[in-house]
Design a protein around this motif. Structure first.
Motif, short mmCIF file in Angstrom:
data_model
loop_
_atom_site.label_atom_id
_atom_site.label_comp_id
_atom_site.label_asym_id
_atom_site.label_seq_id
_atom_site.Cartn_x
_atom_site.Cartn_y
_atom_site.Cartn_z
N ASP A 259 -70.49 9.29 36.12
CA ASP A 259 -69.38 8.58 35.34
C ASP A 259 -68.32 8.91 36.34
O ASP A 259 -67.48 7.79 35.98
CB ASP A 259 -69.24 9.66 34.17
N CYS A 260 -67.96 9.62 37.19
CA CYS A 260 -66.72 9.50 37.94
C CYS A 260 -67.06 8.09 38.77
O CYS A 260 -65.99 7.51 39.17
CB CYS A 260 -66.75 10.69 38.76
N TYR A 261 -68.21 8.05 39.56
CA TYR A 261 -68.39 6.77 40.19
C TYR A 261 -68.30 5.73 39.45
O TYR A 261 -67.45 4.60 40.00
CB TYR A 261 -69.89 6.78 40.66
N ARG A 262 -68.50 5.59 38.23
CA ARG A 262 -68.27 4.24 37.42
C ARG A 262 -66.82 4.13 37.16
O ARG A 262 -66.40 2.93 37.08
CB ARG A 262 -68.96 4.40 35.97
N VAL A 263 -66.04 5.18 37.02
CA VAL A 263 -64.76 5.02 36.67
C VAL A 263 -64.11 4.58 38.03
O VAL A 263 -63.19 3.68 37.88
CB VAL A 263 -64.00 6.37 36.29
N THR A 264 -64.56 4.94 39.22
CA THR A 264 -63.99 4.72 40.68
C THR A 264 -64.09 2.85 40.71
O THR A 264 -63.01 2.46 41.09
CB THR A 264 -64.71 4.95 41.67
N TYR A 265 -64.98 2.60 40.16
CA TYR A 265 -65.20 1.07 40.50
C TYR A 265 -65.16 0.44 38.71
O TYR A 265 -65.72 -0.99 38.98
CB TYR A 265 -66.63 0.75 41.08
N SER A 266 -64.17 0.81 38.14
CA SER A 266 -64.28 0.18 36.79
C SER A 266 -63.33 -0.79 36.96
O SER A 266 -63.33 -2.13 36.13
CB SER A 266 -63.81 1.02 35.71
N ASN B 275 -74.35 0.85 36.72
CA ASN B 275 -74.46 0.73 35.27
C ASN B 275 -76.18 0.99 35.08
O ASN B 275 -76.41 1.01 33.78
CB ASN B 275 -74.13 -0.53 34.78
N GLN B 276 -76.99 0.93 36.05
CA GLN B 276 -78.35 0.84 35.72
C GLN B 276 -78.88 2.47 35.92
O GLN B 276 -80.07 2.73 35.85
CB GLN B 276 -79.18 0.03 36.85
N TRP B 277 -77.91 3.20 36.69
CA TRP B 277 -78.38 4.69 36.83
C TRP B 277 -78.49 5.38 35.83
O TRP B 277 -77.63 5.38 34.64
CB TRP B 277 -77.32 5.27 37.78
N LEU B 278 -79.60 6.42 35.59
CA LEU B 278 -79.83 7.26 34.28
C LEU B 278 -79.66 8.50 34.84
O LEU B 278 -79.83 9.28 33.62
CB LEU B 278 -81.22 6.90 33.83
N THR B 279 -79.45 8.75 35.94
CA THR B 279 -79.12 10.22 36.35
C THR B 279 -77.86 10.84 36.11
O THR B 279 -76.99 9.93 36.16
CB THR B 279 -79.61 10.35 37.91
N ARG B 280 -77.67 12.16 36.03
CA ARG B 280 -76.34 12.73 35.88
C ARG B 280 -75.37 12.55 37.09
O ARG B 280 -74.22 12.42 36.95
CB ARG B 280 -76.38 14.11 35.39
N LEU B 281 -75.86 12.85 38.37
CA LEU B 281 -75.60 12.50 39.65
C LEU B 281 -75.77 11.27 40.21
O LEU B 281 -76.71 10.56 39.83
CB LEU B 281 -75.82 13.65 40.52
N THR B 282 -75.09 10.71 41.15
CA THR B 282 -75.34 9.60 41.89
C THR B 282 -76.63 9.82 42.66
O THR B 282 -76.99 10.98 42.96
CB THR B 282 -74.19 9.49 42.95
N PRO B 283 -77.44 8.82 42.99
CA PRO B 283 -78.77 8.88 43.40
C PRO B 283 -78.81 9.52 44.87
O PRO B 283 -79.59 10.53 45.00
CB PRO B 283 -79.28 7.50 43.58
N SER B 284 -77.80 9.54 45.82
CA SER B 284 -77.77 10.13 46.79
C SER B 284 -77.59 11.54 46.47
O SER B 284 -78.14 12.41 47.31
CB SER B 284 -76.84 9.43 47.86
N MET B 285 -76.71 12.04 45.75
CA MET B 285 -76.27 13.36 45.40
C MET B 285 -77.50 13.96 44.67
O MET B 285 -77.86 15.22 44.96
CB MET B 285 -75.11 13.57 44.66
#
Length: 187
Positions: free
Chosen positions: A109-116, A21-31
Motif C-alpha cells: 500500500d505504501c509503495y502504491r501511494v508513492t507512485y500514485s 497493481n498486480q501484487w497480491l502480497t502484503r509486503l513488496t516482493p523483494s521484502m
C-alpha cells in the motif's frame, strides 16, 4: 537533457504503478523474499522467555529480543525495519504474524501511494527553445576568467592626492634626491 530525464521518470513511475497493481502480497516482493529468507533461519534457534514479551534467543549467538519495542540485540531489526530471524522466532512463539512487525514503508500500500502521482507530458508548442528566441529575455553567458593578481581598487570621489616633496639626504635641499644632487656632483 532535463526533458529526457523528465521523460524517463514519467515512464518509470507509470511502470512501477502498473506493476504494483498486480501484487497480491502484503509486503513488496523483494521484502517478502527477505522476510522468507530470515524465516528459514528460525528452525535452529532456541527460545527462553524472560518477563512480558522479552525473550532470550540462542543460536550461533545469544540475543535478547523485546517484541513490544521492536528491539533485538543483534540490531538487524532496527537497521532494516524487517524482523530478524531472532525476532521472527519470538513472534512465531507468540502466535503472531511477522508482517505486523515490519516497517510500514515496505508494504504494498505504501509503495502504491508513492507512485500514485504522475508527471504529466509537456507539449513542444510552449517550448521557447523550439521558437528560436527566449521568452524570458535573459541571456546566459559563459563565465569569464578573473585576471591573476590582486584586483585593483576603484577610488571613490575626487580626492586630492598630496604628493610628498622629495628631500635630498646629502644637502637637505627639496625637489631632488641623493642620486640627482648637483651640489655633490660638482665636487
Amino acid at each position: 537533457m532535463v526533458d529526457a530525464i523528465r521523460g524517463k521518470i514519467m515512464e518509470l513511475i507509470y511502470m512501477r504503478r502498473t506493476e504494483s497493481n498486480q501484487w497480491l502480497t502484503r509486503l513488496t516482493p523483494s521484502m517478502e523474499e527477505k522476510l522468507e529468507r530470515e524465516s528459514l533461519k528460525v528452525r535452529r534457534l532456541q527460545l527462553s522467555k524472560s518477563t512480558g514479551n522479552k525473550f532470550e534467543v540462542r543460536g550461533d549467538s545469544i540475543e535478547a529480543v523485546d517484541v513490544d519495542n521492536c528491539d533485538c540485540s543483534c540490531k538487524g531489526w532496527q537497521l532494516t525495519g524487517l524482523p530478524c530471524c531472532h525476532a521472527i522466532a519470538v513472534i512465531g512463539c507468540l502466535d503472531r504474524n511477522p508482517h505486523d512487525y515490519c516497517a510500514r514503508y515496505f508494504t504494498t500500500d505504501c509503495y502504491r501511494v508513492t507512485y500514485s502521482e504522475s508527471i504529466h507530458p509537456i507539449s513542444n508548442v510552449d517550448d521557447p527553445w523550439q521558437k528560436g528566441t527566449s521568452q524570458f529575455g535573459t541571456t546566459v553567458t559563459p563565465p569569464t576568467r578573473r585576471p591573476p593578481g590582486q584586483p585593483t581598487t576603484k577610488k571613490v570621489g575626487s580626492q586630492e592626492v598630496v604628493k610628498r616633496q622629495l628631500q635630498c639626504s646629502r644637502c637637505k635641499g627639496t625637489g631632488h634626491n641623493k642620486s640627482t644632487c648637483k651640489e655633490f656632483l660638482e665636487c
